[in-house]
Design an enzyme around this catalytic site. Structure first.
Site, short mmCIF file in Angstrom:
data_model
loop_
_atom_site.label_atom_id
_atom_site.label_comp_id
_atom_site.label_asym_id
_atom_site.label_seq_id
_atom_site.Cartn_x
_atom_site.Cartn_y
_atom_site.Cartn_z
N LYS A 13 -15.15 95.55 18.02
CA LYS A 13 -15.40 95.12 19.40
C LYS A 13 -16.63 94.23 19.50
CE LYS A 13 -15.74 99.25 21.13
NZ LYS A 13 -15.61 100.02 19.87
N ARG A 127 -19.35 99.24 4.06
CA ARG A 127 -20.16 98.11 4.50
C ARG A 127 -21.66 98.35 4.27
NH1 ARG A 127 -18.98 98.67 11.05
NH2 ARG A 127 -20.20 100.57 11.41
N ARG A 161 -25.94 102.06 6.92
CA ARG A 161 -26.23 102.93 8.04
C ARG A 161 -25.94 104.37 7.63
NH1 ARG A 161 -23.50 100.57 13.43
NH2 ARG A 161 -23.64 102.81 13.85
N ARG A 172 -15.93 110.45 15.32
CA ARG A 172 -15.89 109.41 16.36
C ARG A 172 -14.45 109.14 16.79
NH1 ARG A 172 -19.68 104.85 13.53
NH2 ARG A 172 -21.75 105.71 13.99
#
Length: 216
Positions: A13, A127, A161, A172
């Protein structure tokens, strides 16, 4: 245009919103970013939100709605808005209609980035970014050309992260299915929902969004 980008964390998004901001001059209204900015600026809403967050509680819909309204009021009347991460619940969806209506705006479409949970986990857990310039990489899809060296700035420091792990992603996803997916039928019934393949590469997702929005 006023649009909503829906999809679980990691669906892309933010990436697509940034493109729309750059290419169409739209404003990205991310409640998380707005909350952090309000807290940092010490605004009345920010002070109230900070006290709530410091107590370990969730910020109320009333505060979030206030942030959205303040942001819209500060925008040019002709500037389009991208709602990213909001609404998350049926109550917030109803509030958004009221907030927009009071300002002579309406919701034009709701773009849902559909994802495959296992593929999304692979996307997120792999990532990492360059510490110095922020360039993004991935263990499977985009490694630096020279191992351990950033393609852009030459830095050798990278970071991941701490919440980019499979357990957190599944949590999530479960929260998204429980709280946000129930609002999809609301927008589908109104003829506003436009689902697209969020697992396609970034360029194809952008093209699909552009086809929905048109060339205005």
């Amino acid at each position: 245009m006023n649009i909503i980008l829906l999809g679980p964390p990691g669906a892309g998004k933010g990436t697509q919103a940034a493109r729309l901001v750059e290419e169409r001059g739209m404003a990205q209204l991310s409640t998380g970013d707005m909350l952090r900015a309000a807290v940092k600026a010490g605004t009345p809403v920010g002070i109230k939100a900070k006290a709530i967050m410091d107590a370990g509680e969730l910020v109320s819909d009333e505060i979030v709605d206030g942030l959205i309204g303040d942001k819209l009021d500060a925008m040019d009347a002709g500037q389009g808005a991208i709602f990213d991460g909001y609404p998350r619940t049926a109550a917030q969806a109803a509030s958004l209609d009221t907030i927009l209506g009071k300002r002579g705006r309406k919701l034009d479409c709701v773009i849902e980035l559909e994802v495959d949970e296992d593929a999304l986990i692979d996307r997120i857990t792999g990532r990492f970014t360059c510490v110095k310039c922020g360039e993004g990489y991935h263990d499977r899809y985009k490694l630096p050309k020279v191992a351990g060296v950033c393609d852009v700035c030459g830095s050798t420091e990278f970071r991941r992260r701490p919440d980019d792990n499979a357990e957190t992603v599944r949590t999530r996803m479960a929260e998204y299915r429980a709280k946000t997916e129930p609002i999809l039928p609301i927008y589908r019934a109104r003829g506003l929902l436009r689902p697209i393949d969020g697992m396609a590469d970034i360029g194809r997702v952008s093209e699909a969004i552009e086809a929905i929005l048109g060339r205005s």
